[in-house]
Design a protein around this motif. Structure first.
Motif, PDB file in Angstrom:
ATOM      1  N   GLY A  37      -1.343   5.393  -5.431  1.00  0.00           N
ATOM      2  CA  GLY A  37      -1.177   5.135  -4.313  1.00  0.00           C
ATOM      3  C   GLY A  37      -2.440   4.758  -3.183  1.00  0.00           C
ATOM      4  N   ASP A  38      -3.470   4.653  -3.882  1.00  0.00           N
ATOM      5  CA  ASP A  38      -4.662   4.303  -3.263  1.00  0.00           C
ATOM      6  C   ASP A  38      -5.342   2.965  -3.462  1.00  0.00           C
ATOM      7  OD1 ASP A  38      -7.203   4.410  -1.789  1.00  0.00           O
ATOM      8  OD2 ASP A  38      -7.503   6.334  -2.389  1.00  0.00           O
ATOM      9  N   GLU A  39      -4.879   1.914  -2.780  1.00  0.00           N
ATOM     10  CA  GLU A  39      -5.187   0.431  -2.729  1.00  0.00           C
ATOM     11  C   GLU A  39      -6.864   0.571  -2.911  1.00  0.00           C
ATOM     12  OE1 GLU A  39      -3.221  -2.205  -0.406  1.00  0.00           O
ATOM     13  OE2 GLU A  39      -1.306  -1.063  -0.954  1.00  0.00           O
ATOM     14  N   LYS A  40      -7.522   1.080  -1.710  1.00  0.00           N
ATOM     15  CA  LYS A  40      -8.861   0.756  -1.586  1.00  0.00           C
ATOM     16  C   LYS A  40      -9.767   1.214  -2.668  1.00  0.00           C
ATOM     17  CE  LYS A  40      -8.767   0.321   3.446  1.00  0.00           C
ATOM     18  NZ  LYS A  40      -8.934   1.109   4.942  1.00  0.00           N
ATOM     19  N   ALA A  41      -9.267   2.465  -3.093  1.00  0.00           N
ATOM     20  CA  ALA A  41     -10.153   3.080  -4.189  1.00  0.00           C
ATOM     21  C   ALA A  41      -9.883   2.471  -5.392  1.00  0.00           C
ATOM     22  CB  ALA A  41      -9.600   4.671  -4.237  1.00  0.00           C
ATOM     23  N   ALA A  42      -8.867   1.909  -5.689  1.00  0.00           N
ATOM     24  CA  ALA A  42      -8.688   1.154  -6.836  1.00  0.00           C
ATOM     25  C   ALA A  42      -9.644  -0.238  -6.773  1.00  0.00           C
ATOM     26  CB  ALA A  42      -7.381   0.636  -7.079  1.00  0.00           C
ATOM     27  N   ASP A  43      -9.553  -0.777  -5.725  1.00  0.00           N
ATOM     28  CA  ASP A  43     -10.309  -1.970  -5.281  1.00  0.00           C
ATOM     29  C   ASP A  43     -11.671  -1.803  -5.488  1.00  0.00           C
ATOM     30  OD1 ASP A  43     -10.282  -4.824  -4.878  1.00  0.00           O
ATOM     31  OD2 ASP A  43     -11.068  -4.323  -2.937  1.00  0.00           O
TER      32      ASP A  43
END
Length: 328
Positions: A37-43
């Protein structure tokens, strides 16, 4: 970065495996964030890994399609120099995680994507929208065009394929701006596969319609992704057309900054990518093109699509590594 060579030849064969590793490592870096659920961390994890791996390659690279303008992205921004500084000058187009939302929600078709070609080979597309239309290989030039209506495109492709419009499947990004297009395509009897994100993968699906079931892609999406998709089709075969769309004067200014003066021009595949390129994509979540990252006790495995337009070669490579090696 120390520059020692500016005119070394672009040996795509020698660079291709290095590029595959760049895509693999970006995917592996985002693996622990799939479904979290963490788009920024994955990117960010994918960006960090991709930049680190690029700087190990013996290239004098410039990011022409990246994470955004220099003042918007701390790493892999447009114009950033990457590589060791020795070797050939190259253009690099990348999306460290194409489908950040797909990754965060563990939905299909998230990929890490990167393309490389000789310096000056790729369109410096501004960060605006692009109207796109793509089909796979084997059709005459000009069988479809952006100047056709959605209905005309479906009917023309069906005639070229020798089938009924009802036998055509079109991939479209699910957005309110496409509601009228979706309705018109459905009126022809054609099927539509709606995607929530990831239009580079959407375009690539056209090139392997026997596997994916997709005949055509159409709709508005990011212009940088259009160049990446053109690089993929340069290797896989197929046609893509793109026309930049501008919502305000600021976006027109971005185009001028990128050296674009004809704001209404329709770009073909070979105008967006003018020379031979190499392209690599690694599956993060599973999809029609590539399987997801697989975990077993003590091991993790990725699958990477590696392609060279010069030879038309397409490789699917599995990479299996101990989990301990990733944490080292």
């Amino acid at each position: 970065m120390t520059s020692t060579t500016t005119d070394a030849p672009f040996h795509d064969r020698m660079l291709s495996l290095g590029l595959a590793r760049v895509a693999e490592q970006a995917a592996l870096a985002s693996a622990s964030l799939i479904g979290r659920g963490d788009e920024k961390a994955a990117d960010q994890a994918a960006v960090n890994a991709m930049r680190e791996q690029l700087n190990l390659l013996d290239i004098k690279g410039v990011v022409v399609i990246g994470e955004g303008e220099r003042d918007e992205a701390p790493m892999l921004y447009i114009g950033e120099e990457v590589g060791s500084g020795t070797g050939p000058g190259v253009d690099i187009a990348l999306d460290p995680l194409e489908g950040t939302t797909l990754t965060a929600k563990d939905m299909p078709n998230a990929l890490t994507v990167i393309a490389m070609g000789p310096r000056g080979s790729m369109l410096h597309a501004p960060d605006t929208y692009m109207d796109k239309l793509a089909i796979g290989p084997g059709y005459p030039e000009g069988v479809v065009s952006l100047d056709m209506s959605p209905r005309e495109r479906v009917e023309a492709l069906a005639a070229a394929k020798g089938c009924a419009p009802a036998d055509i499947t079109v991939c479209i990004l699910e957005r309110p701006r496409h509601d009228a297009m979706i309705a018109e395509v459905r009126e022809t009897g054609a099927a539509i596969r709606l995607i929530t994100d990831g239009d580079v993968a959407g375009v690539m699906h056209c090139a392997e319609s026997a596997i994916t079931g997709i005949d055509m892609y159409m709709g508005q999406g990011g212009a940088p992704e259009g160049v990446l998709a053109a690089a993929a089709l340069k290797c896989m075969g197929g046609q893509i057309f793109g026309r930049l769309l501008f919502r305000n004067e600021d976006e027109k200014g971005r185009a001028a900054k990128a050296g674009i003066t004809d704001l209404d021009r329709i770009y073909t595949r070979d105008e967006m990518v003018t020379q031979d390129v190499i392209f690599a994509a690694t599956g993060v979540t599973g999809g029609s093109l590539l399987p997801e990252i697989k975990r077993q006790p003590g091991w993790v495995e990725t699958t990477t699509l590696l392609m060279r337009s010069k030879t038309g070669s397409v490789r699917r490579m599995s990479y299996r590594t101990p989990v301990d090696a990733l944490e080292a």
